[in-house]
Design an enzyme around this catalytic site. Structure first.
Site, PDB file in Angstrom:
ATOM      1  N   LYS A 264     -34.383  -3.164 -16.775  1.00 28.43           N
ATOM      2  CA  LYS A 264     -33.062  -3.585 -16.290  1.00 28.43           C
ATOM      3  C   LYS A 264     -32.141  -2.393 -16.106  1.00 28.43           C
ATOM      4  CE  LYS A 264     -33.373  -7.766 -18.941  1.00 28.43           C
ATOM      5  NZ  LYS A 264     -32.884  -8.553 -20.036  1.00 28.43           N
ATOM      6  N   ARG A 265     -32.423  -1.347 -16.872  1.00 28.57           N
ATOM      7  CA  ARG A 265     -31.525  -0.193 -16.825  1.00 28.57           C
ATOM      8  C   ARG A 265     -31.646   0.599 -15.532  1.00 28.57           C
ATOM      9  NH1 ARG A 265     -33.763  -0.226 -21.563  1.00 28.57           N
ATOM     10  NH2 ARG A 265     -32.585  -1.553 -22.947  1.00 28.57           N
TER      11      ARG A 265
END
Ligand code: GLU
Length: 501
Positions: A264-265
């Site tokens: 997600k980062r």
């Protein structure tokens, strides 16, 4: 086991949007359930309130819907094991943790963060490493090192505590993962993980194990990042006296350039990582997903299914039903798989060929938006057939076909400056005359006309008709535009050059 009893769950933590790995886990669970006539369950693992992000649950539901892989049971769908939110099952976990305490398989630990930090430092300074395990636990502040009375007093005084799992050392734990095969873990290497946090909330490990058992999950299909937790989970099942489900840990999805896994980062990579758009709660920035970028859900799902699994035949295009028919856990890769956005685009293109009606409708809208005189249907269909090979997405049709509808209002800068001279004007004039006297205005005839005249003016013509040096075969463009319009565009370019010199 009867195949009808397959029950699998997708158990995301609502800590933000799903990325490619997350939605692939959901897809494999769905395919496996459908293949065996089983049940696909959605459970929200939301015990970690600090990491909870408000719109992630809706995001997850909408994503599953868009991919057409909706759950049969669970959050948003109901079912016999409600509630499917772990945050609403706290009391259930309390019952079970008490059983572990009674059995002596779990214990209270009162060490503060400060105490533990100090210990960690002590061990570190003397060249060792600190792990809350069988070697050290008897030197720490927990119920194993207290009398019953001391424990009782401590609890009554309201001291803060966590509950830890008591790992028995000296066991070679034999586990089986459907994808990876036999795995042996020496319990000496495990630490006494926290099962209940100081706020009284179960950790993922405890809640996950209990829920999988209560909800009668038969197969746990989840990301490889959970493989190191498998031994703890198996030990918990053993301790409760339950039969563990079957496990299959799915390979990581890696970035094509060898820069590690997708998470997600890394939302600002040069390719999308979210299935649908994500509105970042704090900043309200919208990160588009595959849906917004014009990928078809069928293409996205097809691409995703083959990212880590192969059907064992030389074929890449599968409908959802075909994916279900072919799916098997045994054919999932052991090692990480590389994601390549070009391949994702390739899949979209394959599906685009079946979406001509949608392209037609899109083109009509573009024309309407620009108040362009309505062209007849045949003309539009011809354009679609002529340009479809050049596009991967419906919305790309306009940038590849605008010149059939509008005369260029400007010209590609660099080339225009290069041809601002009399020589270009005379070449264009010649071309104009050739076109004017051409009898049959068809691409075949025009091609002959220009090759026999050996005029190397293709680029000039393209600039006049399209405005940029792109587009389909120039003779087909001429034929489509017709004599009058083609000549008009050539004259327009001649005038523009004249103005410049
Ligand atoms: N809540 C975990 C996650 O978000 C699920 C792990 C599991 O499926 O056991 O990845």
């Amino acid at each position: 086991m009867s195949q009808n009893f397959v029950r699998v769950r997708f158990a995301p933590s609502p800590t933000g949007p799903l990325h490619l790995g997350g939605i692939r886990t959901a897809l494999y669970n769905y395919l496996f359930a459908k293949k065996h006539g089983g049940t696909f369950i959605l459970r929200m693992e939301d015990t970690d309130r600090k990491r909870w992000v408000s719109n992630s649950e809706l995001y997850i539901l909408e994503t599953l819907k868009w991919c057409n892989i909706e759950p049969d049971e669970g959050v948003g769908y109901g079912g016999p094991y409600s509630p499917y939110y772990q945050s609403k099952r706290i009391n259930i976990y309390r019952i079970y943790i008490n059983k572990l305490l009674e059995k002596g398989d779990a214990y209270y630990a009162f060490d503060t963060d400060k105490d533990l930090d100090r210990k960690r430092k002590e061990y570190h300074d003397s060249g060792g490493s600190f792990s809350y395990n069988y070697k050290i636990r008897m030197k720490l502040n927990n119920s194993l090192t207290m009398t019953k009375k001391q424990l009782h007093d401590k609890l009554r005084s309201g001291s803060s505590y966590v509950i830890r799992f008591k790992i028995q050392p000296g066991e070679k734990l034999n586990m089986y993962d459907i994808i990876r095969g036999n795995i042996i873990v020496d319990t000496d290497h495990l630490d006494d993980k926290i099962l209940l946090k100081s706020d009284g909330v179960a950790t993922y490990h405890l809640a996950n194990t209990i829920d999988d058992h209560i909800m009668k999950i038969t197969h746990v299909l989840r990301g490889e990042e959970w493989l190191p937790s498998m031994s703890l989970h198996i030990l918990l099942y053993k301790s409760f006296g339950w039969t563990p489900p079957n496990f299959a840990h799915l390979p990581l999805i890696l970035r094509h350039n060898g820069k590690g896994k997708i998470s997600k980062r890394n939302a600002n990579l040069d390719f999308p990582i979210f299935p649908i758009q994500w509105k970042v709660p704090d900043t309200k920035i919208i990160i588009p997903g595959y849906r917004e970028l014009g990928y078809f859900p069928e293409a996205f799902v097809n691409m995703l299914a083959l990212l880590g699994w192969n059907p064992g035949i030389k074929r890449e295009i599968f409908s959802l039903q075909e994916l279900i028919n072919f799916f098997s856990l045994e054919k999932i890769n052991k090692s990480g798989v590389f994601f390549d956005v070009k391949k994702a685009n390739w899949f979209n293109k394959k599906y685009l060929n079946k979406k001509k009606e949608e392209i037609f409708a899109f083109l009509c809208e573009e024309i309407k938006k620009r108040s362009i005189d309505k062209k007849d249907k045949d003309y539009l269909w011809k354009i679609i057939h002529l340009t479809i090979d050049r596009i991967h997405f419906i919305h790309e049709i306009w940038e590849h076909s605008f010149y059939f509808f509008i005369s260029p209002s400007s010209y590609e800068d660099h080339f225009f400056h290069e041809i601002c001279n009399k020589n270009a004007i005379s070449k264009l004039d010649n071309a104009k005359i050739l076109l004017y006297y051409a009898d049959k205005f068809t691409s075949v005839n025009l091609k002959l006309l220009f090759t026999t005249n050996k005029q190397k003016i293709m680029q000039l013509l393209r600039l006049a008709l399209v405005g940029i040096l792109r587009g389909i075969d120039i003779f087909i463009i001429l034929e489509m535009l017709g004599k009058e319009e083609s000549i008009r565009r050539i004259e327009k370019l001649i005038n523009q050059i004249k103005e410049k010199i």
